[in-house]
Scaffold this active site. Structure first.
Site, PDB file in Angstrom:
ATOM      1  N   HIS A 201     -14.611  34.304  17.579  1.00  0.00           N
ATOM      2  CA  HIS A 201     -15.074  33.590  18.770  1.00  0.00           C
ATOM      3  C   HIS A 201     -14.039  33.796  19.881  1.00  0.00           C
ATOM      4  O   HIS A 201     -13.260  32.900  20.199  1.00  0.00           O
ATOM      5  CB  HIS A 201     -15.268  32.103  18.457  1.00  0.00           C
ATOM      6  CG  HIS A 201     -16.126  31.377  19.452  1.00  0.00           C
ATOM      7  ND1 HIS A 201     -17.251  30.662  19.092  1.00  0.00           N
ATOM      8  CD2 HIS A 201     -16.040  31.254  20.798  1.00  0.00           C
ATOM      9  CE1 HIS A 201     -17.805  30.126  20.169  1.00  0.00           C
ATOM     10  NE2 HIS A 201     -17.073  30.474  21.222  1.00  0.00           N
TER      11      HIS A 201
ATOM     12  N   ASN B 159     -19.041  36.100  18.632  1.00  0.00           N
ATOM     13  CA  ASN B 159     -19.592  35.204  19.634  1.00  0.00           C
ATOM     14  C   ASN B 159     -19.635  35.922  20.967  1.00  0.00           C
ATOM     15  O   ASN B 159     -18.609  36.366  21.491  1.00  0.00           O
ATOM     16  CB  ASN B 159     -18.722  33.955  19.764  1.00  0.00           C
ATOM     17  CG  ASN B 159     -19.271  32.991  20.804  1.00  0.00           C
ATOM     18  OD1 ASN B 159     -20.223  32.261  20.520  1.00  0.00           O
ATOM     19  ND2 ASN B 159     -18.701  32.998  22.007  1.00  0.00           N
ATOM     20  N   GLU B 160     -20.827  36.067  21.515  1.00  0.00           N
ATOM     21  CA  GLU B 160     -21.029  36.599  22.857  1.00  0.00           C
ATOM     22  C   GLU B 160     -20.234  37.873  23.166  1.00  0.00           C
ATOM     23  O   GLU B 160     -19.443  37.919  24.110  1.00  0.00           O
ATOM     24  CB  GLU B 160     -20.685  35.533  23.897  1.00  0.00           C
ATOM     25  CG  GLU B 160     -21.559  34.311  23.811  1.00  0.00           C
ATOM     26  CD  GLU B 160     -21.172  33.214  24.781  1.00  0.00           C
ATOM     27  OE1 GLU B 160     -21.954  32.250  24.883  1.00  0.00           O
ATOM     28  OE2 GLU B 160     -20.119  33.316  25.439  1.00  0.00           O
TER      29      GLU B 160
END
Length: 418
Positions: A112, A156-157
């Protein structure tokens, strides 16, 4: 139109660096303390979730929520290249076990945003061995906790920094003004200093700069990590999460809108076609005109971050993801930065109404994980932005459950909007 299926995951999400505290081996920790840092304040002890996770998971379960998305921290697990901390791995196994003991489904994110300092020093995601290094880490984590984890997110993203750099827009899911990460132009990704053409200048908030990760590198790292996770133990559903803004074309902006959506969202959704699911993370919309992103409409309500309050965005992006990727959707983040908890309830109710409409139309949606479980460290904004269902006292770490948390728990127990 307001009914959710049996087995639907209802929960909330956190990110390790934003809640654990003391993540001293992470690249961002160094950036937070660097001279001239763009971080409003360092993460410090954060929410002390590293030690208080049993209380937090217990609160989540007690509300009636049945899923918790959290991150395992690479910088703790592999603080020096090739050295894997058994103590850190055991810690995360205990976290997963605590979820299961409380009847909570763990959704584990392997990365993340933060990486170990040694990884960043070796070139980060543009280092020649980045893909293999991440796959090795994913394999070691899976070896230790994979038998207990039903849902795994590799990244994450991964599209978020490229979106900021190449398209000159800061997606809502990236928080208030970027992550304080280098943007690949010698500057720092974010609104301040970043123009409509994505060019920026100045010094990086982390004291250096390196090129933003491109889709080829991140897709390769994702694919190799998926292979490592699928090798077992366990048999989790594996995917990644994407920052999906509800991009809308304003008059004259059709060409730029199409190009923006392709590069920022559709190209990344293409990668998800081989996965078990795609994580959708949506907060608001952005309107695109011929010159780029337009300001928030005059008179529109906004959040603490300055984003337009536009809960309809979630239904729109979930439909886009399902249509383009052709795999089940898990909403891995959706929420609002506000001190007004009634506004949080109203926003979430409207977002869930749109999600229920997707399900009624046959979209395969597996769950809704609210951002965030706790008021936490929101990157360059520090602790000023309050997304949490649970407030955290900055001095004592005392938790206070907000009415919005109890409201969402009631929705989860009922399986339908009231």
């Amino acid at each position: 139109m307001n009914q959710f299926p049996d087995g639907f995951l209802w929960g909330a999400a956190t990110a390790a660096h934003q809640v654990e505290g003391g993540n001293v081996n992470a690249d961002l920790w160094a950036g937070e303390w660097a001279p001239g840092s763009r971080f409003a304040e360092p993460s410090g002890d954060a929410c002390d979730h590293y030690h208080r996770y049993p209380e937090d998971i217990g609160l989540l379960a007690g509300l009636g929520l049945n899923a918790y998305r959290f991150g395992v921290e690479w910088a703790r697990i592999e603080p020096e290249e090739g050295y894997f901390s058994r103590a850190a791995l055991d810690h995360y196994r205990r976290m997963v076990g605590t979820c299961l003991e409380n009847g909570v489904t763990p959704v584990v994110t392997y990365n993340h945003f933060t990486t170990p300092r040694w990884f960043a020093a070796a070139g980060g995601w543009n280092g020649t061995a980045a893909v293999d290094r991440f796959a090795r880490y994913a394999a070691r984590v899976t070896e230790h906790i994979g038998d207990l984890v039903p849902w795994a997110c590799t990244f994450n993203e991964p599209n978020v920094i490229s979106m900021m750099v190449h398209l000159g827009i800061v997606p809502a899911a990236a928080r208030e003004d970027g992550l304080g990460l280098p943007d690949g132009t010698g500057g720092t990704a974010g609104t301040a200093g970043t123009g409509a053409d994505g060019q920026a200048g100045g010094q990086s908030g982390s004291g250096g700069s390196w090129p933003a990760p491109n889709i080829e590198v991140m897709a390769a790292a994702h694919r190799k990590a998926v292979e490592a996770i699928k090798s077992g133990p366990g048999n989790p559903a594996v995917g990644w999460t994407l920052a999906l803004i509800d991009l809308q074309s304003a008059d004259g902006g059709e060409v730029r809108w199409a190009a923006t959506r392709q590069a920022a969202e559709l190209d990344w959704l293409d990668v998800s076609r081989d996965d078990d699911f795609v994580g959708v993370q949506t907060y608001t919309r952005e309107r695109i005109g011929p010159g780029g992103v337009l300001p928030v409409p005059a008179g529109a309500a906004t959040t603490q971050t300055g984003w337009e309050i536009y809960p309809q965005a979630l239904g729109h992006t979930v439909r886009l993801a399902a249509e383009h990727a052709g795999v089940p959707v898990l909403v891995t983040e959706n929420g609002i930065a506000t001190a007004d908890d009634e506004a949080r309830i109203a926003y979430t109710a409207a977002a869930l109404d749109g999600l229920a409409g997707c399900i009624a139309d046959g979209v395969d949606v597996r769950g809704y994980l609210h951002w965030s479980l706790l008021d936490n460290f929101e990157w360059t904004s520090g602790y000023a932005m309050t997304f949490g269902l649970i407030a955290v006292d900055r001095s004592t770490f005392a938790r206070t459950v907000k009415p919005s948390a109890r409201w969402l728990g009631e929705i989860a127990r009922a399986g339908r909007l009231r």
